[in-house]
Design a protein around this motif. Structure first.
Motif, short mmCIF file in Angstrom:
data_model
loop_
_atom_site.label_atom_id
_atom_site.label_comp_id
_atom_site.label_asym_id
_atom_site.label_seq_id
_atom_site.Cartn_x
_atom_site.Cartn_y
_atom_site.Cartn_z
N LEU A 141 -9.72 -6.73 2.91
CA LEU A 141 -9.15 -5.72 2.21
C LEU A 141 -8.91 -5.49 0.52
O LEU A 141 -8.97 -6.71 0.24
N ASN A 142 -10.05 -4.88 -0.43
CA ASN A 142 -10.01 -4.90 -1.83
C ASN A 142 -8.63 -4.48 -2.41
O ASN A 142 -8.07 -3.06 -1.46
N LEU A 166 1.04 -1.34 0.03
CA LEU A 166 -0.16 -0.29 0.13
C LEU A 166 1.24 1.40 0.34
O LEU A 166 1.39 2.01 0.91
N ASN A 178 -4.60 9.69 -0.68
CA ASN A 178 -5.47 8.16 -1.01
C ASN A 178 -3.82 7.35 -1.23
O ASN A 178 -2.76 7.95 -1.73
N THR A 217 -4.26 6.96 4.86
CA THR A 217 -5.35 5.66 3.96
C THR A 217 -6.56 5.94 5.18
O THR A 217 -7.13 4.83 4.05
N GLY A 218 -6.92 5.14 5.99
CA GLY A 218 -8.46 5.16 6.61
C GLY A 218 -8.85 4.28 7.49
O GLY A 218 -9.75 4.03 7.99
N ILE A 219 -7.30 3.47 6.82
CA ILE A 219 -7.63 2.30 7.70
C ILE A 219 -6.93 2.15 9.23
O ILE A 219 -6.32 2.64 9.03
N GLU A 268 -9.44 -1.01 -4.11
CA GLU A 268 -9.63 0.18 -3.87
C GLU A 268 -9.45 0.91 -3.81
O GLU A 268 -7.50 0.67 -2.99
N THR A 269 -9.14 2.12 -3.91
CA THR A 269 -8.36 3.54 -3.43
C THR A 269 -8.62 3.58 -2.17
O THR A 269 -9.68 4.19 -1.85
N TYR A 270 -7.54 3.94 -1.32
CA TYR A 270 -7.99 4.14 0.32
C TYR A 270 -8.37 5.77 0.58
O TYR A 270 -6.28 6.08 0.21
N TYR A 271 -8.31 6.43 1.04
CA TYR A 271 -8.43 7.95 1.05
C TYR A 271 -8.63 7.64 2.70
O TYR A 271 -8.44 7.56 3.82
#
Length: 180
Positions: free
Chosen positions: A123-124, A41, A143, A83-85, A127-130
């Motif tokens: 996690l996908n 990532l 992102n 990343t928002g994770i 996907e874009t993680y914002y």
């Protein structure tokens, strides 16, 4: 207004100190094992200092360790900010401490290198993680996306490549026995 940089001199050397972050920073490379390969990532953020000059489009998650803040807390905070994770309180993410290093002889900032195995979080890859950002202009619209080892090798982000190299040396990436 806080002072972000301080010029320092010792004997014949001149360098830079970063008092805002206690001269410490974290560099984090999250990864997952999926479809029989590793995916990393990387984030995209604006660097206003480069003013349109060519730079890597994706790089390592980084952040400063503010005073009185634990380094491991900073690692988790940066993952969320960029990343928002959120892995706070999650025992399914495995965090690897890969050592601490000075980037070069003109800066006294100590970089703490970490990798986070997110394989068990579902996690996908597409996907874009914002990220939520930290309020700075550089993190507006931040992102992250997953890239494979071939694309990671093509990056010119030295911290990402250093962490990747440490993962390979320590044989973390070759041991899939703990990945489900």
């Amino acid at each position: 207004m806080p002072k972000f940089l301080k010029l320092i001199k010792s004997d014949f050397m001149e360098g830079v100190s970063e008092p805002w972050c206690n001269d410490q920073g974290v560099a984090v490379l999250p990864f997952i094992y999926q479809y029989n390969q590793y995916w990393f990532l990387l984030i995209h953020e604006v660097n206003p200092l480069l003013k349109g000059r060519l730079h890597q489009s994706y790089g390592t998650l980084t952040g400063g360790c503010e005073l009185k803040k634990e380094i491991l807390k900073t690692v988790k905070d940066e993952l969320l900010e960029e990343t928002g994770i959120n892995i706070k309180g999650n025992d399914h993410a495995v965090i690897y401490n890969l050592g601490s290093y000075y980037a070069n002889k003109t800066n006294i900032k100590l970089w703490h290198l970490y990798a986070i195995d997110l394989s068990n979080l579902g996690l996908n890859l597409q996907e874009t993680y914002y990220g939520k950002g930290d309020g700075s202009i550089g993190e507006k619209g931040i992102n992250g996306v997953f890239v494979n080892e071939v694309d990671l090798d093509k990056t010119n982000d030295t911290l990402a490549l250093a962490i990747y190299g440490k993962l390979k040396i320590e044989n973390v990436l070759n041991d899939n026995s703990n990945v489900k």
